[in-house]
Design an enzyme around this catalytic site. Sequence first.
Site, mmCIF file in Angstrom:
data_model
loop_
_atom_site.group_PDB
_atom_site.id
_atom_site.type_symbol
_atom_site.label_atom_id
_atom_site.label_comp_id
_atom_site.label_asym_id
_atom_site.label_seq_id
_atom_site.Cartn_x
_atom_site.Cartn_y
_atom_site.Cartn_z
ATOM 1 N N HIS A 37 44.839 45.078 43.712
ATOM 2 C CA HIS A 37 45.208 43.733 43.240
ATOM 3 C C HIS A 37 46.673 43.438 43.576
ATOM 4 C CE1 HIS A 37 42.045 44.857 40.122
ATOM 5 N NE2 HIS A 37 41.569 43.723 40.593
ATOM 6 N N ASP A 150 35.446 43.807 48.554
ATOM 7 C CA ASP A 150 34.272 42.992 48.234
ATOM 8 C C ASP A 150 33.973 42.095 49.435
ATOM 9 O OD1 ASP A 150 33.941 43.892 45.489
ATOM 10 O OD2 ASP A 150 35.878 42.942 45.167
HETATM 11 O O1 PAF Z 1 36.623 40.038 42.658
HETATM 12 C C1 PAF Z 1 36.712 39.771 41.448
HETATM 13 O O2 PAF Z 1 37.467 40.411 40.694
HETATM 14 C C2 PAF Z 1 35.880 38.643 40.873
HETATM 15 O O3 PAF Z 1 34.622 38.591 41.448
HETATM 16 C C3 PAF Z 1 36.570 37.259 40.938
HETATM 17 C C4 PAF Z 1 36.777 36.824 42.381
HETATM 18 C C5 PAF Z 1 37.895 37.331 40.212
HETATM 19 C C6 PAF Z 1 35.693 36.209 40.252
HETATM 20 O O4 PAF Z 1 35.473 36.519 38.913
#
Ligand code: PAF
Length: 283
Positions: A37, A150
């Site tokens: 993140h 993802d």
């Molecule tokens: O990837 C994630 O953490 C979630 O799928 C997101 C994009 C924040 C949507 O809730």
Amino acid sequence: MKIVTNPREMQNISRSLIVGGKTIGFVPTMGYLHAGHLSLVKASRAENDFTVVSIFVNPTQFAPNEDFSKYPRDMEKDEKLLVEEGVDYLFYPSATDIYPSGFETYVEQEKIAHTFEGEFRPTHFRGVTTIVSILFNIVQPTKAYFGQKDAQQCAVLSRMVKDLWFPVEMVVCPIVREEDGLALSSRNVYLNKMERQEALILSKTIEFAKNLIREGERDTNTISTLAMENLEKPVSAKPDYFLVVKYDSFESVEKLEPGEKYFLLAACSIGKTRLIDNAIITV
Ligand code: PAF
């Protein structure tokens, strides 16, 4: 860092930034932040005047049998990390503000969202496209940052941004891995010591498949079958799929073509924890 919980207040802040000619980078998250993140936050900070991070564990993207209620949360630590990264706004709405009573409008994609991950998690991407649309309308970002871990989520959302004309530039950042190869995920916290070791089978199998391709294998069925045999070796592993799909369209192919780019996609439960991983390969 200003913490904003009210969606209307967040929207007004974004509007005034835009009117003032500022760019907004947006990193949507479900919290329990890790270096993956933070790499998105760093990219956003480098490319925009202001950075907004959202933390919202989105109930609509979890099926009833999934881990919504036990999804890891650590707001105090997340806040501290985001302050250290120099984030301008943390948007932290409540579930009832996002989905008030009477809520009934969902964003549903027809094709990509129903393949692969979509087959194993049939309602998942509907929840993702819905929440990301809501967040885009509130935050009104110039650029939005997502992790390549993802990969299918990125493909689904890129298609949605295109189809629905969201005025947002999608930025996909590379997977961040532990030193031994495990892709960072908030769900790694569920793994016990043995499972943590066995979880390496995902990245190892991707490397194994890459080697098959480097050695000349072009039949995706053969690659998938051999990779699945490899994935199921650890005692705690229950593989869902190993696939080779086209990089742009996420379509399956039978034969790999020279010069073309593909995703190798792996999904496998380790004990009770479902993990995904992927890599890009050009043949
Ligand atoms: O990837 C994630 O953490 C979630 O799928 C997101 C994009 C924040 C949507 O809730």
